[in-house]
Design a protein around this motif. Structure first.
Motif, short mmCIF file in Angstrom:
data_model
loop_
_atom_site.label_atom_id
_atom_site.label_comp_id
_atom_site.label_asym_id
_atom_site.label_seq_id
_atom_site.Cartn_x
_atom_site.Cartn_y
_atom_site.Cartn_z
N LEU A 1 2.44 5.01 0.85
CA LEU A 1 2.78 5.69 2.09
C LEU A 1 1.66 6.66 2.47
O LEU A 1 0.85 7.04 1.64
N ALA B 1 9.99 -9.40 7.13
CA ALA B 1 8.67 -8.86 7.45
C ALA B 1 8.85 -7.42 7.90
O ALA B 1 9.37 -7.16 8.98
N THR B 2 8.45 -6.49 7.03
CA THR B 2 8.50 -5.07 7.39
C THR B 2 7.17 -4.45 7.01
O THR B 2 6.32 -5.10 6.41
N PHE B 3 6.98 -3.19 7.37
CA PHE B 3 5.74 -2.49 7.04
C PHE B 3 5.89 -1.81 5.68
O PHE B 3 6.56 -0.79 5.56
N GLY B 4 5.27 -2.41 4.67
CA GLY B 4 5.48 -1.96 3.29
C GLY B 4 4.94 -0.57 3.00
O GLY B 4 5.40 0.08 2.07
N SER B 5 3.97 -0.12 3.78
CA SER B 5 3.40 1.20 3.49
C SER B 5 4.10 2.30 4.26
O SER B 5 3.61 3.41 4.33
N MET B 6 5.24 1.97 4.86
CA MET B 6 5.98 3.00 5.59
C MET B 6 7.39 3.10 5.04
O MET B 6 7.91 2.17 4.44
N THR B 7 8.01 4.23 5.30
CA THR B 7 9.39 4.40 4.85
C THR B 7 10.31 3.60 5.78
O THR B 7 9.89 3.12 6.84
N PRO C 1 10.14 3.98 0.62
CA PRO C 1 9.17 3.04 1.18
C PRO C 1 9.79 1.65 1.28
O PRO C 1 10.52 1.22 0.40
N GLY D 1 8.30 -1.03 0.91
CA GLY D 1 7.66 -1.89 -0.08
C GLY D 1 8.46 -2.03 -1.37
O GLY D 1 8.25 -2.97 -2.13
N GLU E 1 0.85 -1.17 0.00
CA GLU E 1 0.00 0.00 0.00
C GLU E 1 0.89 1.24 0.00
O GLU E 1 2.02 1.20 0.46
#
Lengths: 615, 252
Positions: free
Chosen positions: A303, B88-94, B141, B143, A301
């Motif tokens: 940012l 495993a990281t948060f794809g919608s964050m930098t 990002p 992601g 998704e």
């Protein structure tokens, strides 16, 4: 005793019909993962087409049974066309976006059926050879019902043979378990999906066509069957054929005996059962936990960043217009704008759950309605002034949001969404049937604003201020650590847990917050209309909220705002302009899904980013 | 005191005894490698240490305190950082926000509803990224990051709660050979400097023999050898397990 036996038999007959529809739905979902809202429309088309065929073909066995089977095949072909023209193009879109597309089809089919067959109920002929009734334990029982009881098991048996004894069936079962693997083995997925859609639609059509001798054909068949079919599919476990059969049996019999025992409870019985089943078994009776999707790192998704300057200016301009223009409008214009402001907040609250939260809700109207009822009940029974009522609204909605959410947020995907629907229907039926307190269907009237806020314009500014404030507050939350934590558990539950985030708690509190915000919108709506009705919590309003969020785009913060304005404006105008507003709206939705798969705001953002990239 | 003590750890899946009677300790500042052929039970072992799997039997102690059966998030709060075999990281964050999330969670500030994350002090997160050579990627990002870089981000996240124990499941899988050596050298330096105990699994024997202080060898769920790299390399049972692959001699 004899009565009970007959009741059980008629329960079996309903179970059989229900199974036909639900089996098609579950097979389609299992393979394509499409939540096909239009399945009920196919059922309705089956009934209408069967009526046309049976009444125009020569009377007799051939005419009747030929007509029924012909209708089923025609509906199968219609489903095939829908798949090829529409759904095939959006398999990669998010699950809920496909739901939006199929809802567009529902609207289109409703108006096309109205144009073709008219608004009046149509009565079909009885089935030849099965007109009479037979005696069971000394009581008369219709032969046709007996025949229907047989149809369910026969179809189940045939489907079992198809899925276990043919190569095609094996592929379908394989694709239900692991679609990517089947693709990797070189199976033509397009053909597989299309043929599954044909089969599923055919079953829906057959289910509808077989109702012809039982009940009149009308335009409400689609929505009444689709909720029940969804309940059956979810209770049985998504994608599980035997689960669907078991659940159909359960629901059919519950209906039959529920009427005998507690007549009042029938409206909500199925939803109560679904809620209980899902709380105890999160994947339905015979469902399996869905295999985790393979990590596609590229499909993340976007940012969440600060709004670009251009968008800020546009928002500011829109806000200025919203303040400056209304004094020059008439009462009608002002009340339309008031509703728009309220729905912007309603959509924004649902967006918090769906976007950052990554959960779906099919029952968000419950909290809107609970807010409205909170305000109205306080006004009616406690004589509370308006501001107190408006303060009670979010508290009432928030508390119920926390209670219902406690169960809903433990589940995932469609199961979670269906549990929200179940709770919403339970809330709705309480409002509908607890007549002494809520006035039942007549609602609560005379919920008017205090004298100072009585002028339409003043009330508009009050609503605008509160809704804008609350919407901005939700935005703020999304940018704050709590909003980040919501997204964290959505992006990767594994990583979130590994850095100490309690995903359940975050989801739960997020759900409660969204419910409270929807409650503010509901309270304002109650005072704006001066009355409160159970329909405020109904499925159509939940669907409206979903449409607004999806139309605008789940992945952008401005999405729900744009979506709410576009949807309310469009619907308002269309209803005034044309009788066929459903057809137009449906076509608009389908076009949007095909050409703007990220929603309106998402598309605008993509275009803007592209233009910046070129410069 | 040992940072991590494991006694008699066991886990079965159906009839398969994935891990049986595994016991070992990790000392502060020590790099301990857990190796073994595919299916030996390395990941199962790992997942029991940080609470993702509940062991059938056995005790896991962190600094003398039993942590068996605690949820992963509770284990993390006690000072156990973890990286995953598949990142495993948060794809919608930098990249920066990913590290900030771990820091905020460590400080118990995730309930904040008002102050935007963007306006919070990012200096500690930047410092961590700097340390791992990821400072330039801070604004990208997660992601769209290359896999090797994601592994570094994971390490930065794992270091955010000033862990006493670091669990790294195949930390260099998917990285280029030079990158692997660099990352493990860095990890070893950080571990020694801050007294962090590191337990890692690894398939690349070059990495293992270059950086591990001690090696545990797992085969079919049981420990078959334990000791300094030279001793393990010479162990006939280890040679037997790896026979023919040539991996233990370091020849590729």
């Amino acid at each position: 005793m004899e009565n009970l036996v007959l009741q059980a038999l008629s329960g079996l007959a309903s179970a059989s019909s229900l199974f036909l529809v639900a089996s098609g739905l579950t097979v389609i979902f299992g393979v394509s993962r499409v939540v096909n809202f239009a399945h009920g429309s196919l059922y309705m088309l089956g009934a209408y087409l069967a009526w046309t065929l049976v009444t125009s073909l020569p009377r007799g066995h051939l005419g009747f049974w030929g007509g029924v089977l012909g209708a089923a095949v025609l509906v199968g072909l219609i489903g095939l066309v829908v798949e090829v023209l529409l759904l095939r193009r959006i398999y990669r879109a998010p699950e809920l976006f496909q739901l939006l597309a199929t809802f567009g089809v529902v609207l289109i089919v409703q108006d096309l059926a109205l144009l073709t067959w008219g608004a009046q109920d149509l009565l079909g002929p009885r089935a030849p050879g099965l007109r009479g009734s037979t005696e069971i334990l000394g009581l008369r029982f219709p032969l046709y019902e007996l025949f229907l009881i047989g149809v369910g098991p026969v179809v189940l048996g045939l489907l079992w043979l198809l899925f276990h004894r043919t190569r095609w069936g094996t592929l379908v079962r394989a694709a239900t378990q692991d679609r990517e693997m089947v693709g990797a083995l070189g199976v033509n997925q397009r053909m597989l999906f299309t043929s599954v859609f044909f089969l599923g639609s055919l079953l829906a059509g057959l289910g509808g066509a077989l109702q012809l001798p039982r009940e009149s054909v009308n335009l409400h068949m689609d929505l009444s069957i689709i909720t029940e079919a969804f309940v059956v599919v979810v209770v049985g476990g998504l994608g599980s054929l035997s689960g669907a059969a078991l659940a159909a049996l359960l629901i059919g019999e519950l209906h039959a005996f529920g009427i005998l025992i507690v007549p009042k409870i029938t409206l909500v019985l199925v939803f109560l059962v679904m809620a209980i089943v899902l709380v105890v078994r999160p994947h339905g009776l015979l469902g399996k936990p869905e295999a985790a999707a393979r990590g596609g790192q590229g499909s993340a998704e976007p940012l969440v960043g600060p709004a670009p300057a251009a968008l800020r200016w546009a928002a500011l301009a829109a806000a200025l217009l919203a303040v400056a223009v209304p004094p020059f409008l008439g009462d009608y214009g002002i009340s339309v704008l008031t509703e728009m402001a309220i729905f912007v907040l309603f959509a924004a609250s649902l967006h918090l759950i769906m976007g950052p939260g990554g959960m779906a809700s099919f029952g968000h109207a419950a909290y809107f309605g609970l807010g409205a009822y909170g305000a109205a009940l306080a006004a009616q029974w406690l004589g509370a002034p308006m501001l107190a009522g408006l303060a009670i609204a979010p508290v009432m909605a928030g508390i119920f949001g926390l209670v219902f959410g406690f169960f809903c947020v433990r589940l995932s995907g469609v199961y979670s969404a269906m549990l929200t629907l179940a709770f919403a229907q339970i809330a709705w039926s309480v409002a509908f049937q607890w007549v002494e307190v809520t006035g039942g269907d007549n609602g609560i009237l005379g919920v008017w604003p205090d004298a100072w806020a009585a002028p339409k314009l003043v009330y508009y500014y009050l609503a605008l201020g509160l809704c804008l404030g609350a919407t901005l507050l939700l935005r703020r939350v999304i940018h704050a650590p709590f909003g980040y934590a919501l997204r964290a558990q959505r992006d990767s539950s594994l990583r979130a847990e590994a850095i100490g985030i309690d995903a359940f708690r975050i989801r739960w509190l997020g759900f409660g917050l969204a419910a409270a915000a929807a409650g503010v919108a509901g309270g304002l709506f109650a005072y704006g209309k001066g009355s409160v009705f159970p329909t405020y919590m109904g499925i159509p309003r939940s669907v409206d909220a979903l449409l607004m969020v999806l139309l605008g785009g789940v992945q952008t913060l401005s999405g729900p705002i744009v979506g709410a304005l576009a949807f309310t404006g469009l619907q308002e105008q269309l209803v005034r302009l044309t009788d066929l507003w459903r057809l137009v709206l449906g076509c608009v939705i389908v076009a949007l899904v095909l050409f703007f798969p990220q929603g309106l705001a998402g598309a605008a953002r993509a275009r803007w980013e592209a233009s910046r990239g070129d410069a | 005191m040992a940072t991590l003590e494991v006694e008699g750890l066991a886990k079965s899946f159906g009839g398969v005894r994935a891990v049986q009677g595994v016991s070992f300790t990790v000392q502060p500042g020590e790099m301990l490698a857990l190796i073994g052929p595919n299916g030996a039970g390395k990941s199962t072992c790992f997942n029991m240490l940080n609470g993702q799997l509940r062991p059938d039997a056995g005790v896991v102690k962190l600094l003398g305190r039993p942590i068996t059966g605690l949820a992963p998030r509770a284990v993390w709060r006690l000072g156990v950082g973890r990286t995953f075999q598949i990142t495993a990281t948060f794809g919608s964050m930098t990249v920066l926000e990913n590290v900030q999330m771990a820091l905020l969670s460590h400080q118990r500030r995730l309930g904040g509803l008002w102050r935007p994350v963007a306006r919070m002090d990012a200096a500690p997160a930047r410092a961590l990224l700097e340390r791992l050579g990821m400072a330039e990627q801070a604004a990208r990002p997660c992601g769209i990051l290359a896999y090797g870089d994601l592994k570094r981000v994971e390490l930065a996240i794992a270091l955010a709660n000033a862990p006493k124990l670091l669990l790294m499941d195949e930390p260099t899988a998917g990285m280029a050979p030079q990158e692997r050596v660099a990352l493990m050298a860095l990890t070893a330096a950080i571990a020694r400097e801050s007294g962090i105990a590191v337990l890692f699994t690894e398939h690349d024997m070059d990495v293992v023999f270059a950086h591990a202080d001690r090696i545990l060898v797992l085969d079919r769920g049981a420990l078959i050898a334990e000791g300094a790299p030279a001793a393990v390399r010479a162990d006939p049972r280890v040679r037997e397990v790896y026979l023919g692959s040539g991996a233990v001699t370091g020849a590729h």
